[in-house]
Design a protein around this motif. Structure first.
Motif, mmCIF file in Angstrom:
data_model
loop_
_atom_site.group_PDB
_atom_site.id
_atom_site.type_symbol
_atom_site.label_atom_id
_atom_site.label_comp_id
_atom_site.label_asym_id
_atom_site.label_seq_id
_atom_site.Cartn_x
_atom_site.Cartn_y
_atom_site.Cartn_z
ATOM 1 N N TYR A 56 0.839 -1.208 0.000
ATOM 2 C CA TYR A 56 0.000 0.000 0.000
ATOM 3 C C TYR A 56 0.870 1.253 0.000
ATOM 4 O O TYR A 56 0.656 2.171 -0.807
ATOM 5 C CB TYR A 56 -0.935 0.005 1.217
ATOM 6 N N ASN A 67 -5.789 8.210 -1.057
ATOM 7 C CA ASN A 67 -6.819 8.391 -0.038
ATOM 8 C C ASN A 67 -8.108 7.755 -0.524
ATOM 9 O O ASN A 67 -8.240 7.393 -1.700
ATOM 10 C CB ASN A 67 -7.020 9.868 0.273
ATOM 11 N N VAL A 68 -9.053 7.642 0.358
ATOM 12 C CA VAL A 68 -10.327 7.027 -0.001
ATOM 13 C C VAL A 68 -11.433 8.068 0.118
ATOM 14 O O VAL A 68 -11.421 8.896 1.031
ATOM 15 C CB VAL A 68 -10.619 5.809 0.901
ATOM 16 N N LEU A 81 -9.143 1.359 -3.116
ATOM 17 C CA LEU A 81 -8.935 1.473 -1.681
ATOM 18 C C LEU A 81 -10.275 1.468 -0.944
ATOM 19 O O LEU A 81 -10.393 0.903 0.149
ATOM 20 C CB LEU A 81 -8.152 2.744 -1.366
ATOM 21 N N GLU A 106 -11.221 -1.934 -0.417
ATOM 22 C CA GLU A 106 -10.443 -2.543 0.673
ATOM 23 C C GLU A 106 -11.080 -2.232 2.029
ATOM 24 O O GLU A 106 -11.180 -3.102 2.898
ATOM 25 C CB GLU A 106 -9.007 -2.027 0.638
ATOM 26 N N LEU A 107 -11.515 -0.992 2.220
ATOM 27 C CA LEU A 107 -12.196 -0.631 3.462
ATOM 28 C C LEU A 107 -13.498 -1.411 3.608
ATOM 29 O O LEU A 107 -13.835 -1.886 4.703
ATOM 30 C CB LEU A 107 -12.487 0.875 3.505
ATOM 31 N N THR A 148 -8.982 11.809 7.672
ATOM 32 C CA THR A 148 -8.416 10.648 6.987
ATOM 33 C C THR A 148 -8.149 9.524 7.972
ATOM 34 O O THR A 148 -7.546 9.728 9.020
ATOM 35 C CB THR A 148 -7.099 11.035 6.277
ATOM 36 N N ASN A 198 -6.650 5.775 9.326
ATOM 37 C CA ASN A 198 -5.348 5.103 9.277
ATOM 38 C C ASN A 198 -5.422 4.014 8.219
ATOM 39 O O ASN A 198 -5.650 2.832 8.503
ATOM 40 C CB ASN A 198 -5.007 4.504 10.651
ATOM 41 N N LEU A 199 -5.229 4.419 6.982
ATOM 42 C CA LEU A 199 -5.399 3.490 5.862
ATOM 43 C C LEU A 199 -4.361 2.372 5.848
ATOM 44 O O LEU A 199 -4.714 1.214 5.591
ATOM 45 C CB LEU A 199 -5.401 4.270 4.546
ATOM 46 N N VAL A 202 -5.526 -1.558 5.952
ATOM 47 C CA VAL A 202 -5.034 -2.531 4.963
ATOM 48 C C VAL A 202 -4.366 -3.708 5.673
ATOM 49 O O VAL A 202 -4.588 -4.879 5.337
ATOM 50 C CB VAL A 202 -4.063 -1.848 3.980
#
Length: 445
Positions: free
Chosen positions: A40, A47-48, A59, A62-63, A275, A277-278, A282
Motif C-alpha cells: 500500500y 486516499n479514499v 482502496l 479494501e475498506l 483521513t 489510518n489506511l 489494509v
C-alpha cells in the motif's frame, strides 16, 4: 526439562526471542500483514473517498472488505455500523464523551483496564454517578453482584428522575485472562434503558463472539492484539439504538456530503472525521483474511475449519499446558492469579507472590530471551481484587506462533530462578541496584 539450577541467576543471553507478551501486542503478526502494508505504502498510498479515479475506488473496496470481515467475525448484520478509530482507547473515549452527561448513572467493574477506568473517572469528576462492582479473587465479577447493582441503578434513576445510562465492562481481563459473564450481563441489561459497552481487547480473536446474542450496544475492539494486525487501528461496532443516540465527538471532512456544515447522519461517516489510518486498515484486513480463511488441520487433534478456530484451540491448549507446568513446579509463595482454568480464561497467565521481586524475575527471563510483562498492567483495581496490589504480577501471554517447546523453556527458567540460589541472587542483585541508585544520587548532589 533441562537442569539450569547450577547458575540460576546467570541466565545465558539468548539471541532467540520467545515472545510471551502477546497480550500487549501480538508478534509475529499474521504472515500477509507486513507485505500488505508495504505494498500500500509503496505502490498505492492514495486516499479514499477523496478522488474520482481507480486507485481511490480500489482502496474504498479494501475498506469495505475490512468492515465485512469484521462484521463476519462478530456476526454483525450491517457493516455500516463498524466504525474505524485509531484504537480501542480512542473508541472508549468516544463513547464516554459522546454519551454521558452529568447525573447519569454508570456501572463498571474492578477488572477494567485504565482505557475504561480513566475516561469514566474523568466523567465522574464532571458529575457522572460511577458505580464499580468488585470481582472475586478469581478475577471474575459475580453475575449476581452486577444484577444487584443494575437493580439499584434502575431504582436510583427512578427516584431522582435521572438516567441509568450505561454499563462498561471488559470481556476478558488483561491481567489474568478471566472471561467475564458478559452475555449474561447483556441479558440482565436488556430490560433497562442502559447501553451495554464491551471492551473486547483481550477477547476478540481469542474466543468466538456473537454481537446479537451478547446483547451489546457497543463492541470496542483493537486490531493489534489477537487480531494480528498493526498498531494504531481499532474501532467499535454499534447497535442501531446507540448509533442513533451517540453524539459525534470529532468533526471534519468525511469525503462525503461535502455541502453539509455539520457531520452527516449517515453511518459510518458520522463518526469517521478526517483521513483514516489506511495503512492500518489494509494491514488489519490482511490479518482478517488470513484468520478467516478455510484451513486444513495444521495442529494435531484439531478439526478442519478457519485458521481462527485453530488458533483459538491452539491458545487454549497452550494455556492449559502452561498452567499445569506451573503447578508441577510447586514453588512456595508463588501463585497463579485468576481462574487457573483454560476454559474460563483467554491465553493470559499471571503469577504473583512475595518470594522474589517479580521485576527481577522478568529481567532474568528477558536476558534468556523470554519476553513477559511485569507490574500493574494499567489495571490497578484488578490487582486489588486479585490481592496482587501493589506488587503487581508477572504476566505470560501466548499467540498463534507460540509452541509448547517455548513454554518448556520458560518453565525451565522459572524453576531455575526460584531455586534457593536464585532467590539469593535476586536479593543480591536488588541490593546492588539500590546501591548504584544511591551512588548516582550522591553524584547528582
Amino acid at each position: 526439562m533441562q537442569d539450569l539450577k547450577a547458575e540460576p541467576k546467570a541466565a545465558v543471553k539468548s539471541t532467540q526471542i520467545i515472545n510471551l507478551d502477546q497480550a500487549s501486542s501480538s508478534f509475529p503478526k499474521a504472515p500477509p500483514v507486513a507485505e500488505a502494508v508495504f505494498n500500500y505504502l509503496q505502490n498505492g498510498a492514495y486516499n479514499v473517498g477523496r478522488g474520482d479515479y481507480q486507485p481511490a475506488f480500489a482502496l474504498g473496496a479494501e475498506l469495505f472488505s475490512c468492515r465485512r470481515n469484521l462484521a463476519r467475525l462478530i456476526q454483525l448484520d450491517d457493516i455500516r455500523r463498524i466504525i474505524f478509530t485509531p484504537g480501542i482507547t480512542f473508541s472508549l473515549n468516544l463513547l464516554t464523551l459522546g454519551l454521558l452527561e452529568p447525573k447519569d448513572i454508570v456501572i463498571t467493574t474492578t477488572m477494567e483496564h485504565n482505557s475504561v477506568l480513566r475516561p469514566l473517572r474523568e466523567a465522574e469528576s464532571k458529575g457522572v454517578d460511577l458505580r464499580i462492582v468488585a470481582a472475586d479473587e478469581s478475577g471474575i465479577v459475580p453475575l449476581e453482584a452486577i444484577k444487584a447493582e443494575i437493580a439499584a441503578a434502575v431504582k436510583a434513576a427512578e427516584k431522582t428522575g435521572g438516567r441509568f445510562r450505561a454499563c462498561f465492562m471488559t470481556a476478558a481481563s488483561n491481567v489474568c485472562g478471566a472471561i467475564q459473564p458478559y452475555a449474561e450481563v447483556g441479558a440482565a441489561l436488556a430490560s433497562t434503558e442502559a447501553f451495554f459497552i464491551l471492551d473486547s481487547a483481550q477477547l476478540l480473536g481469542s474466543r468466538d463472539f456473537d454481537f446479537k446474542t451478547s446483547r451489546v450496544d457497543a463492541l470496542c475492539f483493537t486490531g493489534h492484539k489477537a487480531l494480528l494486525g498493526p498498531q494504531g487501528i481499532g474501532g467499535l461496532a454499534l447497535s442501531p439504538r446507540l448509533a442513533a443516540e451517540l453524539k459525534p465527538v470529532f468533526s471534519g471532512g468525511t469525503g462525503s456530503f461535502s455541502a453539509l456544515e455539520r457531520m452527516p447522519d449517515k453511518l459510518p461517516d458520522r463518526f469517521e472525521a478526517g483521513t483514516l489510518n489506511l495503512p492500518g486498515i489494509v494491514g488489519l484486513n490482511a490479518a482478517l483474511n488470513w484468520l478467516l480463511a478455510p484451513s486444513e488441520p495444521a495442529l494435531p487433534g484439531h478439526k478442519a475449519g478457519t485458521r481462527l478456530a485453530q488458533v483459538i484451540a491452539h491458545k487454549e491448549e497452550l494455556t492449559r499446558y502452561f498452567i499445569e507446568g506451573l503447578k508441577k513446579l510447586r514453588i512456595p509463595g508463588l501463585r497463579i492469579l485468576g481462574p487457573g482454568k483454560p476454559e474460563q480464561q483467554v491465553a493470559v497467565v499471571a503469577l504473583s507472590g512475595t518470594c522474589a521481586d517479580l521485576a527481577l524475575v522478568a529481567d532474568y527471563l528477558a536476558e534468556a530471551g523470554v519476553l513477559t510483562r511485569v507490574g500493574l498492567h494499567c489495571a490497578p483495581l484488578a490487582h486489588r481484587s486479585l490481592n496482587s496490589f501493589p506488587e503487581g504480577a508477572l504476566r505470560f501471554s501466548f499467540g498463534y506462533a507460540t509452541s509448547l517447546e517455548e513454554l518448556d523453556r520458560a518453565l525451565e527458567l522459572i524453576e531455575a530462578y526460584y531455586a534457593d540460589s536464585g532467590a539469593t541472587a535476586s536479593k543480591n542483585l536488588k541490593e546492588e541496584s539500590e546501591a548504584q541508585l544511591k551512588e548516582g544520587e550522591n553524584h547528582a548532589i
